[in-house]
Scaffold this motif. Structure first.
Motif, PDB file in Angstrom:
ATOM      1  N   MET A  81       0.830  -1.202   0.000  1.00  0.00           N
ATOM      2  CA  MET A  81       0.000   0.000   0.000  1.00  0.00           C
ATOM      3  C   MET A  81       0.866   1.253   0.000  1.00  0.00           C
ATOM      4  O   MET A  81       0.641   2.181  -0.796  1.00  0.00           O
ATOM      5  CB  MET A  81      -0.925   0.006   1.216  1.00  0.00           C
ATOM      6  N   VAL A  82       1.865   1.291   0.875  1.00  0.00           N
ATOM      7  CA  VAL A  82       2.749   2.457   0.939  1.00  0.00           C
ATOM      8  C   VAL A  82       3.490   2.637  -0.385  1.00  0.00           C
ATOM      9  O   VAL A  82       3.567   3.749  -0.925  1.00  0.00           O
ATOM     10  CB  VAL A  82       3.740   2.305   2.105  1.00  0.00           C
ATOM     11  N   LEU A 131      13.444  13.960   6.044  1.00  0.00           N
ATOM     12  CA  LEU A 131      12.021  14.295   6.024  1.00  0.00           C
ATOM     13  C   LEU A 131      11.279  13.639   7.188  1.00  0.00           C
ATOM     14  O   LEU A 131      10.434  14.278   7.838  1.00  0.00           O
ATOM     15  CB  LEU A 131      11.408  13.851   4.695  1.00  0.00           C
ATOM     16  N   LEU A 132      11.584  12.377   7.463  1.00  0.00           N
ATOM     17  CA  LEU A 132      10.903  11.691   8.554  1.00  0.00           C
ATOM     18  C   LEU A 132      11.352  12.204   9.914  1.00  0.00           C
ATOM     19  O   LEU A 132      10.585  12.137  10.883  1.00  0.00           O
ATOM     20  CB  LEU A 132      11.134  10.185   8.443  1.00  0.00           C
ATOM     21  N   ALA A 133      12.574  12.705   9.990  1.00  0.00           N
ATOM     22  CA  ALA A 133      13.005  13.334  11.238  1.00  0.00           C
ATOM     23  C   ALA A 133      12.204  14.603  11.513  1.00  0.00           C
ATOM     24  O   ALA A 133      11.973  14.974  12.668  1.00  0.00           O
ATOM     25  CB  ALA A 133      14.496  13.652  11.166  1.00  0.00           C
ATOM     26  N   ASP A 140       1.278   7.682   6.878  1.00  0.00           N
ATOM     27  CA  ASP A 140       1.077   8.841   6.006  1.00  0.00           C
ATOM     28  C   ASP A 140       2.356   9.648   5.856  1.00  0.00           C
ATOM     29  O   ASP A 140       2.653  10.169   4.769  1.00  0.00           O
ATOM     30  CB  ASP A 140      -0.050   9.714   6.554  1.00  0.00           C
ATOM     31  N   LYS A 141       3.165   9.736   6.915  1.00  0.00           N
ATOM     32  CA  LYS A 141       4.430  10.467   6.840  1.00  0.00           C
ATOM     33  C   LYS A 141       5.413   9.754   5.911  1.00  0.00           C
ATOM     34  O   LYS A 141       6.135  10.405   5.140  1.00  0.00           O
ATOM     35  CB  LYS A 141       5.046  10.605   8.233  1.00  0.00           C
ATOM     36  N   VAL A 142       5.443   8.420   5.971  1.00  0.00           N
ATOM     37  CA  VAL A 142       6.327   7.655   5.086  1.00  0.00           C
ATOM     38  C   VAL A 142       5.911   7.845   3.632  1.00  0.00           C
ATOM     39  O   VAL A 142       6.755   8.003   2.740  1.00  0.00           O
ATOM     40  CB  VAL A 142       6.308   6.167   5.466  1.00  0.00           C
ATOM     41  N   GLY A 221      10.384   4.743  10.270  1.00  0.00           N
ATOM     42  CA  GLY A 221       9.296   4.586   9.321  1.00  0.00           C
ATOM     43  C   GLY A 221       7.952   4.457  10.006  1.00  0.00           C
ATOM     44  O   GLY A 221       7.529   5.335  10.763  1.00  0.00           O
ATOM     45  N   VAL A 222       7.280   3.346   9.743  1.00  0.00           N
ATOM     46  CA  VAL A 222       5.973   3.125  10.355  1.00  0.00           C
ATOM     47  C   VAL A 222       6.159   2.830  11.844  1.00  0.00           C
ATOM     48  O   VAL A 222       7.184   2.287  12.259  1.00  0.00           O
ATOM     49  CB  VAL A 222       5.239   1.954   9.664  1.00  0.00           C
ATOM     50  N   PRO A 223       5.189   3.184  12.675  1.00  0.00           N
ATOM     51  CA  PRO A 223       5.314   2.911  14.117  1.00  0.00           C
ATOM     52  C   PRO A 223       5.233   1.423  14.412  1.00  0.00           C
ATOM     53  O   PRO A 223       4.827   0.620  13.560  1.00  0.00           O
ATOM     54  CB  PRO A 223       4.122   3.668  14.715  1.00  0.00           C
TER      55      PRO A 223
END
Length: 279
Positions: A81-82, A131-133, A140-142, A221-223
């Protein structure tokens, strides 16, 4: 059908998509339903049965007593999905930017391509980490980070294909008919630029899945509460030295086979769309 490697890749990709789409129905258990997990079933080797002797863990369990086969199905769902959403959005943005640069030329082309050059000069993993930092963890952030990382590849490819189409007679005819530039770009030029972009999107899908897994493995990445192949590999990494190899091994095999399947399909798709590359 004549290309055995392409058929093998198509089968691998079809199995990954099937497992991801139907994960809630084909998984032996919901690995993220805490109420159904028993701590006494943690780190069981492949083929073991649970404490109540009612269920067989064909691929074993992880440190949180989750059925590894079920966790892989759910992890494929998140990873595909990602990767799919990020590639589709990056393809749309990059195609528009590349077509606009080729169509208008001049300072617009120079400005857009300098932005693309700056983007491509940095390693994708480095940009995603920064970007993730800033954005923080989350699916959604990933996706946002992967879109920003990938759009420049499509912009460069779209511009190259659009420059060829820009000099053809049908574009000149459309301009003589006073058609608006959005219609010329999206209805006339874009369909003829799509074959190379489709191939790049297929290959980039594998890259996006691998990049998401890498980010999840690194913990940015994802939690932890979200299923992901990279997160499953990270969860089992600390148990490798204690002999519980299966916790990381089987998710790693699932990730590798998915990427191999996508790459084989993309490689053959390139030969179909451009017969000059066929071997």
């Amino acid at each position: 059908m004549a290309n055995k490697l392409a058929m093998f890749g198509l089968v691998l990709l079809a199995l990954a998509v099937f497992a991801a789409v139907f994960a809630p129905w084909i998984s032996p258990q919901n690995p993220y339903d805490i109420g159904k997990l028993d701590i006494f079933d943690s780190k069981l080797p492949p083929g073991s049965r649970d404490a109540a002797d009612t269920m067989t863990y064909w691929l074993g369990t992880d440190g949180q007593a989750r059925d590894l086969l079920s966790a892989i199905f759910y992890g494929l769902r998140t990873s595909l999905m990602v990767g799919g959403i990020s590639v589709a959005a990056a393809l749309a943005i990059g195609s528009v930017v590349g077509l606009a640069a080729a169509y208008f030329g001049g300072w617009i082309d120079a400005l857009l391509m300098r932005i693309v050059d700056i983007q491509l000069s940095f390693p994708a993993i480095l940009v995603a980490l920064i970007l993730l930092a800033i954005l923080g963890k989350g699916v959604d952030k990933v996706i946002i980070a992967l879109i920003i990382v990938q759009w420049a590849y499509f912009a460069r490819a779209a511009r190259g294909a659009a420059l060829v189409e820009r000099a053809k007679e049908y574009v000149e005819a459309a301009q003589c008919m006073s058609l608006g530039w959005p219609r010329v770009l999206l209805r006339h030029m874009l369909p003829n630029c799509m074959p190379p972009l489709i191939v790049i999107a297929t290959i980039d899908l594998a890259h996006a899945i691998a990049l998401e897994s890498t980010l999840s493995f690194l913990g940015v990445g994802v939690p932890v509460t979200e299923p992901s192949l990279g997160m499953l590999i990270a969860n089992g990494f600390e148990f490798l030295l204690s002999g519980n190899y299966w916790i990381s091994f089987f998710p790693g095999i699932a990730l590798a086979l998915s990427i191999v399947g996508i790459n084989l399909v993309g490689d053959h798709l390139r030969d179909i769309l451009n017969p000059h590359n066929a071997r």
